[in-house]
Design an enzyme around this catalytic site. Structure first.
Site, PDB file in Angstrom:
ATOM      1  CD  GLU A   6      26.594  24.275  61.864  1.00 41.65           C
ATOM      2  OE1 GLU A   6      25.441  24.542  61.850  1.00 41.65           O
ATOM      3  OE2 GLU A   6      26.028  23.553  60.151  1.00 41.65           O
TER       4      GLU A   6
ATOM      5  CB  CYS B  80      24.637  25.308  69.891  1.00 47.15           C
ATOM      6  SG  CYS B  80      24.564  23.183  68.941  1.00 47.15           S
TER       7      CYS B  80
HETATM    8  P1  NAD Z   1      33.997  30.455  70.132  1.00 44.03           P
HETATM    9  O1  NAD Z   1      33.454  31.604  69.124  1.00 44.03           O
HETATM   10  O2  NAD Z   1      34.494  31.906  71.000  1.00 44.03           O
HETATM   11  O3  NAD Z   1      35.390  29.768  69.738  1.00 44.03           O
HETATM   12  C1  NAD Z   1      34.987  28.996  68.307  1.00 44.03           C
HETATM   13  C2  NAD Z   1      36.508  28.798  68.435  1.00 44.03           C
HETATM   14  O4  NAD Z   1      36.615  29.803  67.260  1.00 44.03           O
HETATM   15  C3  NAD Z   1      37.291  28.605  69.076  1.00 44.03           C
HETATM   16  O5  NAD Z   1      38.078  27.233  68.029  1.00 44.03           O
HETATM   17  C4  NAD Z   1      38.504  29.750  69.069  1.00 44.03           C
HETATM   18  O6  NAD Z   1      39.784  29.534  68.847  1.00 44.03           O
HETATM   19  C5  NAD Z   1      38.241  29.935  67.668  1.00 44.03           C
HETATM   20  N1  NAD Z   1      38.419  31.676  67.352  1.00 44.03           N
HETATM   21  C6  NAD Z   1      38.347  32.729  67.948  1.00 44.03           C
HETATM   22  N2  NAD Z   1      38.506  33.550  67.412  1.00 44.03           N
HETATM   23  C7  NAD Z   1      38.713  33.727  66.464  1.00 44.03           C
HETATM   24  C8  NAD Z   1      39.049  34.151  65.093  1.00 44.03           C
HETATM   25  N3  NAD Z   1      39.167  35.466  64.942  1.00 44.03           N
HETATM   26  N4  NAD Z   1      39.497  33.558  63.644  1.00 44.03           N
HETATM   27  C9  NAD Z   1      39.021  32.111  63.792  1.00 44.03           C
HETATM   28  N5  NAD Z   1      38.900  31.835  64.821  1.00 44.03           N
HETATM   29  C10 NAD Z   1      38.617  32.262  66.191  1.00 44.03           C
HETATM   30  O7  NAD Z   1      33.199  29.507  70.334  1.00 44.03           O
HETATM   31  P2  NAD Z   1      33.664  28.904  71.587  1.00 44.03           P
HETATM   32  O8  NAD Z   1      32.890  29.387  73.222  1.00 44.03           O
HETATM   33  O9  NAD Z   1      33.956  27.869  71.879  1.00 44.03           O
HETATM   34  O10 NAD Z   1      31.663  27.324  71.307  1.00 44.03           O
HETATM   35  C11 NAD Z   1      30.326  28.157  72.208  1.00 44.03           C
HETATM   36  C12 NAD Z   1      29.606  28.627  70.886  1.00 44.03           C
HETATM   37  O11 NAD Z   1      29.021  27.817  69.786  1.00 44.03           O
HETATM   38  C13 NAD Z   1      28.393  28.584  71.140  1.00 44.03           C
HETATM   39  O12 NAD Z   1      28.223  29.976  70.687  1.00 44.03           O
HETATM   40  C14 NAD Z   1      26.866  28.012  71.013  1.00 44.03           C
HETATM   41  O13 NAD Z   1      25.885  27.640  70.278  1.00 44.03           O
HETATM   42  C15 NAD Z   1      27.852  26.651  69.893  1.00 44.03           C
HETATM   43  N6  NAD Z   1      28.064  26.442  68.879  1.00 44.03           N
HETATM   44  C16 NAD Z   1      27.372  25.924  67.486  1.00 44.03           C
HETATM   45  C17 NAD Z   1      27.095  24.635  66.925  1.00 44.03           C
HETATM   46  C18 NAD Z   1      26.349  24.634  66.206  1.00 44.03           C
HETATM   47  O14 NAD Z   1      26.461  23.311  65.291  1.00 44.03           O
HETATM   48  N7  NAD Z   1      25.329  25.749  65.435  1.00 44.03           N
HETATM   49  C19 NAD Z   1      27.449  23.757  68.017  1.00 44.03           C
HETATM   50  C20 NAD Z   1      28.524  24.057  69.019  1.00 44.03           C
HETATM   51  C21 NAD Z   1      28.052  25.285  70.024  1.00 44.03           C
END
Ligand code: NAD
Length: 522
Positions: free
Chosen positions: A253, A287
């Site tokens: 997502e 998002c």
């Molecule tokens: P992010 O991608 O920076 O981090 C998300 C999660 O991934 C965190 O828990 C982080 O610690 C973890 N992570 C980081 N590197 C990783 C790796 N190499 N392997 C596994 N996990 C790892 O995102 P964010 O800044 O926390 O959230 C914002 C983003 O999320 C925005 O782009 C937003 O659009 C998206 N989002 C999407 C939805 C949806 O349902 N489509 C909902 C909410 C947010």
């Protein structure tokens, strides 16, 4: 175990609450920039140990009939209702959002999804008798089996619901879960763990591991049977690449750049209010936030004036009586500033807002409306994820659709018109997993509607029957019914097998022939 700074600052001493002698991650209240907690930054070994605990819990949990699993999750929901104040306070303190936002978009939505799967989910997973096709003398049945341990990795913008939705779905489907919450909002992740640990006789079905990216990657590589990742496109691609090493299936997502199309016949008062709410609720960190608006030239000026008036009326602050709170994550504020600077340099005009709230500590950013924007600007192409609403004038609906689809993203979107038929046609033409007609964002709140993205906004769906089936493996079983001594095609092959096959081919597949035969036979 390393000391980790997550942008709010980090490093340091013993986690007294956990009794863990380790460096960890500081948690910061973004409204005041003060440290409010500390969690351990777990190593890959500790992640694997959590996965093993969840795996041990899988046998007894998956063996329960659906109704009993549902009863348990409903009891967890009862526990949630007893802890509403604590949960809201926790979410608010580490995100900066308002209590009402936490209540409606996070707790209420989670309760609704539990209600939905408790009432409706069993039939989505019931074994299904299906046609056995060519083999009419056999019985074909489709089963849906739990997968094992599901790894859930969540972001910081909705730390409760985006952990809970996949957890709820995976549990109802018979799996157990390890959750890795965002390092920016780990206290909410921990509160989720407490909800499950404190309810009934299955304390280990949800494990929570705190840490930053490397902890998330360790979870992806830990041997879980599925990963549900919610976060940015960039990290989502890394998760998918890591999962490819073990062919672990992923549900992704990811981000969005949701377009809003305002037709000439739209109710402009409603559309302007919807745009302002859709762009600025949760400080634009959704998002599915409205990230760009395309307005028919005949109504453009009136629409923009209404949007600006509504935006200027927004009350920004802490607690009740306000419309929006602060932003959450310092690097996100920098992205917003970068997009605004790029837009200004390329000719955009700021009509209201435009920067951080002057004289205030913490991550306070003014709701900002921009015009004179185009697709050469990052603000119209990349996810901004902040309180910014860029508006562009278009000649007609075709241009609006072309611009809406000129994006690598395809999460949510909206169309505004008084003509229901036009709304339906435009909804079909938008390349997105979700469309709202005369509304924004709220489709996520309907648990019977599958939610997810197309293009780079993601893979797979949560909610609906699809959302439950993401967390099961389909198993097909074909039962022989009559116990004949042999099948026609077994060895030794009958002499006339080939001519018989040719006759069968023609009889079965030649179009019109079946109908003619049935006619001849009366
Ligand atoms: P992010 O991608 O920076 O981090 C998300 C999660 O991934 C965190 O828990 C982080 O610690 C973890 N992570 C980081 N590197 C990783 C790796 N190499 N392997 C596994 N996990 C790892 O995102 P964010 O800044 O926390 O959230 C914002 C983003 O999320 C925005 O782009 C937003 O659009 C998206 N989002 C999407 C939805 C949806 O349902 N489509 C909902 C909410 C947010």
């Amino acid at each position: 175990m390393a000391s980790t700074s997550v942008g709010h600052g980090g490093g340091g001493a013993v986690d007294a609450a956990e009794g863990i002698d380790t460096a960890g991650i500081d948690v910061v209240d973004p409204r005041t920039n003060t440290t409010i907690g500390r969690v351990p930054d777990l190593s890959p070994e500790e992640v694997r140990a959590a996965v093993e605990r969840a795996r041990a819990a899988f046998g007894p949990w998956s063996a329960l009939p659906y109704r009993e699993r549902a009863e348990h999750v409903l009891a967890v929901r009862d526990g949630l209702l007893d802890r509403v104040d604590h949960l809201v306070d926790t979410i608010v303190s580490e995100t900066g959002k308002l209590p009402a936002e936490a209540l409606f978009t996070e707790l209420m939505t989670a309760c609704e999804t539990i209600q939905y799967y408790a009432r409706r989910g069993e039939r989505f997973l019931r074994p299904q008798r299906v046609s056995s096709g060519l083999m009419g003398h056999k019985r074909a049945v489709r089963y849906f089996e739990p997968m094992g341990v599901v790894g859930v990795i969540s972001p910081w913008n909705y730390p409760f619901i985006l952990g809970m939705t996949p957890i709820i779905s995976a549990l109802f489907a018979g799996n157990t879960v390890v959750l890795k919450p965002s390092e920016v909002t780990p206290l909410t992740g921990r509160a989720i763990g407490e909800l499950f640990a404190g309810t009934g006789s299955f304390p280990d079905i949800v494990q929570v591991v705190t840490g930053a990216g490397p902890t998330g990657e360790a979870l992806v590589r830990s041997g879980v049977q599925k990963v549900c990742f919610t976060g940015s496109v960039r990290t989502g691609k890394r998760v998918m690449a890591a999962a490819a090493d073990t062919l672990t299936p992923v549900l992704l997502e990811l981000g969005g750049k949701d377009p809003m199309i305002v037709c000439e016949d739209a109710d402009l008062d409603r559309a302007a209010r919807g745009a302002v709410w859709g762009a600025f609720q949760n400080s634009g960190q959704t998002c599915m936030s409205v990230e760009r608006v395309y307005v028919h030239e005949h109504v453009y000026d009136r629409f923009v004036a209404k949007v600006v008036a509504n935006t200027r009326a927004i009350r920004q602050g802490v607690g009740e009586g306000h419309d929006i709170g602060s932003m959450t994550f310092p690097p996100q504020v920098e992205i917003v500033e970068k997009h605004l600077a790029d837009a200004a340099e390329k000719g955009a005009t700021v009509l209201t807002g435009g920067g951080r709230v002057p004289g205030r500590d913490g991550l306070w950013f003014e709701p900002t409306v921009l015009v004179d924007v185009d697709h050469d600007m990052a603000i119209m192409r990349d996810e901004t994820f902040g309180p910014v609403l860029p508006i562009m004038k278009v000649r007609d609906e075709d241009e609006a659709i072309a611009l809406a689809n000129d994006s690598p993203y395809g999460l949510n979107s909206s169309v505004w018109t008084r003509d229901a038929a036009r709304g339906e046609v435009l909804a079909q033409r938008i390349e997105a997993g979700n469309v709202c007609v005369n509304d924004v964002i709220v489709s996520y709140g309907v648990p019977d509607l599958p939610f997810g993205g197309v293009k780079e906004s993601g893979l797979g769906r949560v909610h609906g029957p699809e959302g439950l089936r993401e967390f099961v493996a389909a198993k097909s079983v074909l039962y022989d019914r009559f116990g004949l001594s042999r099948e026609a095609w077994w060895f030794p092959a009958p002499k006339a097998l080939t001519p018989m096959g040719k006759r069968m081919l023609r009889l079965r597949y030649r179009r019109g022939l079946g109908a003619k035969l049935r006619g001849l036979l009366g």
